[in-house]
Design a protein around this motif. Structure first.
Motif, mmCIF file in Angstrom:
data_model
loop_
_atom_site.group_PDB
_atom_site.id
_atom_site.type_symbol
_atom_site.label_atom_id
_atom_site.label_comp_id
_atom_site.label_asym_id
_atom_site.label_seq_id
_atom_site.Cartn_x
_atom_site.Cartn_y
_atom_site.Cartn_z
ATOM 1 N N MET A 98 0.829 -1.207 0.000
ATOM 2 C CA MET A 98 0.000 0.000 0.000
ATOM 3 C C MET A 98 0.860 1.253 0.000
ATOM 4 O O MET A 98 0.574 2.219 -0.713
ATOM 5 N N PHE A 99 1.937 1.251 0.796
ATOM 6 C CA PHE A 99 2.787 2.438 0.862
ATOM 7 C C PHE A 99 3.551 2.623 -0.449
ATOM 8 O O PHE A 99 3.770 3.756 -0.890
ATOM 9 N N ILE A 100 3.964 1.523 -1.076
ATOM 10 C CA ILE A 100 4.649 1.624 -2.371
ATOM 11 C C ILE A 100 3.721 2.229 -3.421
ATOM 12 O O ILE A 100 4.135 3.045 -4.243
ATOM 13 N N VAL A 101 2.442 1.845 -3.380
ATOM 14 C CA VAL A 101 1.459 2.405 -4.311
ATOM 15 C C VAL A 101 1.301 3.905 -4.074
ATOM 16 O O VAL A 101 1.175 4.693 -5.027
ATOM 17 N N VAL A 102 1.308 4.322 -2.793
ATOM 18 C CA VAL A 102 1.226 5.747 -2.467
ATOM 19 C C VAL A 102 2.418 6.499 -3.067
ATOM 20 O O VAL A 102 2.267 7.567 -3.670
ATOM 21 N N ILE A 103 3.617 5.931 -2.907
ATOM 22 C CA ILE A 103 4.825 6.555 -3.455
ATOM 23 C C ILE A 103 4.759 6.603 -4.982
ATOM 24 O O ILE A 103 5.164 7.589 -5.601
ATOM 25 N N GLN A 104 4.248 5.537 -5.574
ATOM 26 C CA GLN A 104 4.113 5.499 -7.036
ATOM 27 C C GLN A 104 3.252 6.654 -7.538
ATOM 28 O O GLN A 104 3.551 7.271 -8.575
ATOM 29 N N ASN A 105 2.191 6.970 -6.804
ATOM 30 C CA ASN A 105 1.301 8.056 -7.205
ATOM 31 C C ASN A 105 1.823 9.421 -6.784
ATOM 32 O O ASN A 105 1.370 10.445 -7.304
ATOM 33 N N LEU A 106 2.788 9.432 -5.856
ATOM 34 C CA LEU A 106 3.349 10.694 -5.378
ATOM 35 C C LEU A 106 4.320 11.288 -6.390
ATOM 36 O O LEU A 106 4.385 12.502 -6.564
ATOM 37 N N ILE A 143 12.195 7.497 -10.115
ATOM 38 C CA ILE A 143 12.361 8.134 -8.806
ATOM 39 C C ILE A 143 11.487 7.417 -7.779
ATOM 40 O O ILE A 143 11.915 7.154 -6.647
ATOM 41 N N ALA A 144 10.252 7.093 -8.172
ATOM 42 C CA ALA A 144 9.344 6.379 -7.275
ATOM 43 C C ALA A 144 9.944 5.040 -6.857
ATOM 44 O O ALA A 144 9.892 4.658 -5.677
ATOM 45 N N PHE A 145 10.535 4.329 -7.816
ATOM 46 C CA PHE A 145 11.151 3.037 -7.500
ATOM 47 C C PHE A 145 12.336 3.211 -6.558
ATOM 48 O O PHE A 145 12.481 2.459 -5.582
ATOM 49 N N ALA A 146 13.191 4.200 -6.824
ATOM 50 C CA ALA A 146 14.373 4.416 -5.988
ATOM 51 C C ALA A 146 13.973 4.743 -4.551
ATOM 52 O O ALA A 146 14.544 4.205 -3.593
ATOM 53 N N VAL A 147 12.966 5.618 -4.381
ATOM 54 C CA VAL A 147 12.512 5.998 -3.044
ATOM 55 C C VAL A 147 11.864 4.807 -2.336
ATOM 56 O O VAL A 147 12.180 4.502 -1.180
ATOM 57 N N ALA A 148 10.951 4.126 -3.049
ATOM 58 C CA ALA A 148 10.240 2.994 -2.446
ATOM 59 C C ALA A 148 11.190 1.855 -2.096
ATOM 60 O O ALA A 148 11.102 1.264 -1.008
ATOM 61 N N PHE A 149 12.112 1.558 -2.993
ATOM 62 C CA PHE A 149 13.029 0.433 -2.773
ATOM 63 C C PHE A 149 13.999 0.730 -1.629
ATOM 64 O O PHE A 149 14.346 -0.172 -0.862
ATOM 65 N N THR A 150 14.424 1.986 -1.504
ATOM 66 C CA THR A 150 15.282 2.364 -0.379
ATOM 67 C C THR A 150 14.561 2.116 0.944
ATOM 68 O O THR A 150 15.133 1.577 1.896
ATOM 69 N N GLY A 151 13.293 2.510 1.007
ATOM 70 C CA GLY A 151 12.499 2.271 2.211
ATOM 71 C C GLY A 151 12.312 0.797 2.498
ATOM 72 O O GLY A 151 12.375 0.354 3.651
ATOM 73 N N VAL A 152 12.083 0.010 1.449
ATOM 74 C CA VAL A 152 11.918 -1.444 1.607
ATOM 75 C C VAL A 152 13.189 -2.077 2.170
ATOM 76 O O VAL A 152 13.138 -2.904 3.080
ATOM 77 N N LEU A 153 14.341 -1.692 1.627
ATOM 78 C CA LEU A 153 15.617 -2.225 2.099
ATOM 79 C C LEU A 153 15.861 -1.875 3.570
ATOM 80 O O LEU A 153 16.248 -2.738 4.378
ATOM 81 N N LEU A 154 15.627 -0.607 3.928
ATOM 82 C CA LEU A 154 15.884 -0.168 5.298
ATOM 83 C C LEU A 154 14.926 -0.833 6.286
ATOM 84 O O LEU A 154 15.337 -1.237 7.383
ATOM 85 N N GLY A 188 9.877 -7.354 -6.615
ATOM 86 C CA GLY A 188 8.509 -7.105 -6.162
ATOM 87 C C GLY A 188 8.150 -5.632 -6.205
ATOM 88 O O GLY A 188 7.060 -5.247 -6.657
ATOM 89 N N THR A 189 9.065 -4.783 -5.750
ATOM 90 C CA THR A 189 8.830 -3.331 -5.769
ATOM 91 C C THR A 189 8.720 -2.819 -7.202
ATOM 92 O O THR A 189 7.851 -1.997 -7.520
ATOM 93 N N ALA A 190 9.602 -3.304 -8.084
ATOM 94 C CA ALA A 190 9.564 -2.881 -9.491
ATOM 95 C C ALA A 190 8.253 -3.289 -10.147
ATOM 96 O O ALA A 190 7.695 -2.528 -10.963
ATOM 97 N N THR A 191 7.749 -4.459 -9.798
ATOM 98 C CA THR A 191 6.482 -4.925 -10.372
ATOM 99 C C THR A 191 5.335 -4.006 -9.990
ATOM 100 O O THR A 191 4.464 -3.702 -10.816
ATOM 101 N N ILE A 192 5.333 -3.535 -8.724
ATOM 102 C CA ILE A 192 4.272 -2.630 -8.273
ATOM 103 C C ILE A 192 4.409 -1.265 -8.931
ATOM 104 O O ILE A 192 3.428 -0.689 -9.415
ATOM 105 N N VAL A 193 5.632 -0.728 -8.964
ATOM 106 C CA VAL A 193 5.857 0.629 -9.472
ATOM 107 C C VAL A 193 5.666 0.702 -10.987
ATOM 108 O O VAL A 193 4.972 1.599 -11.495
ATOM 109 N N PHE A 194 6.282 -0.229 -11.697
ATOM 110 C CA PHE A 194 6.240 -0.182 -13.165
ATOM 111 C C PHE A 194 5.057 -0.951 -13.741
ATOM 112 O O PHE A 194 4.793 -0.851 -14.936
ATOM 113 N N GLY A 195 4.399 -1.744 -12.905
ATOM 114 C CA GLY A 195 3.279 -2.535 -13.386
ATOM 115 C C GLY A 195 3.730 -3.588 -14.384
ATOM 116 O O GLY A 195 4.788 -4.195 -14.233
#
Length: 244
Positions: free
Chosen positions: A85-93, A99-110, A190-197
């Protein structure tokens, strides 16, 4: 009423925790936005989109979004799909998907690293308090029965309890040299699949039913090959450990 509460105690508590965390995160965001001038109060709450767009594309904005993702997904790790859900929010942000992938993936890793460290130093009981006994027991059985070689694949496919697996990997003291690449590959895809569809799939080449059948067959062969390779790797690792 008492019987209803006793039967649904876990669901009610999780629901209240989710609501409390959501309200808390929302209040923190509003305070930060107010301090940055993004929102102001004049005949009600007003929103300054120009400042917001400038803020979210600054390094401060990136750091804030990543921190919120880590806090949100860690505290709500017991809620299925919280990370997605949060990755989807970032994707729409962000309009730029890279950029959305880089931000979301950094958060996922941390957040994955934080949960791993929590499991490693907090132990199994902390995992149970975070995620519940059922998910922790399931994750423990998966890692013990399948072996650590399957861990990257478990991160890749959503049918596995990934948050519980991350914490249990910490309690079982999985090597960081194996854990980090597994997270990068599994959760990265997984993150790339959500962001890039599904934009990376060349649908324009699938013009006939036979093309679709062939594509599905190739996908199935790749999945089977990955699991077979993980099985062989796990056998090799067990054999090497037994020789030590």
């Amino acid at each position: 009423m008492k019987d209803f509460f006793n039967k649904n105690k876990k669901m009610i508590v999780n629901g209240l925790l989710t609501l409390g965390i959501f309200i808390g995160v929302s209040v923190v965001c509003m305070l930060i936005f107010w301090a940055c001038g993004i929102i102001y109060f004049q005949d009600g709450m007003q929103f300054n989109m120009d400042i917001f767009d400038s803020f979210k594309n600054s390094w401060t904005g990136y750091v804030m979004v990543v921190l919120l993702e880590v806090i949100f997904t860690t505290l709500l790790c017991f809620v299925p799909g919280a990370s997605m859900m949060f990755i989807v929010v970032i994707q729409n942000l962000y309009s730029n998907p890279f950029i959305a992938f880089a931000v979301a993936f950094t958060g996922v890793l941390l957040s994955s690293l934080f949960m791993y460290i929590s499991g490693r130093f907090g132990g199994y009981n902390l995992c149970v308090k975070f995620l519940g006994k059922e998910d922790c027991e399931k994750a423990t059985k998966l890692l013990r029965n399948k072996g650590t070689a399957f861990f990257p694949l478990m991160m890749l496919f959503p049918v596995f309890p990934d948050d519980a697996l991350v914490m249990i990997a910490g309690t079982m003291k999985m090597s960081m040299a194996w854990f980090i690449p597994s997270i990068i590959v599994g959760r990265g895809i997984g993150t790339a699949t959500i962001v890039f569809g599904l934009s990376f799939i060349p649908f324009e080449l699938l013009t006939t039913p036979w093309h679709w059948i062939g594509a599905i067959a190739i996908f199935a062969v790749v999945v089977v090959g990955l699991f077979f390779g993980a099985f062989k790797l796990n056998k090799y690792m067990e054999k090497r450990n037994n020789l030590k």
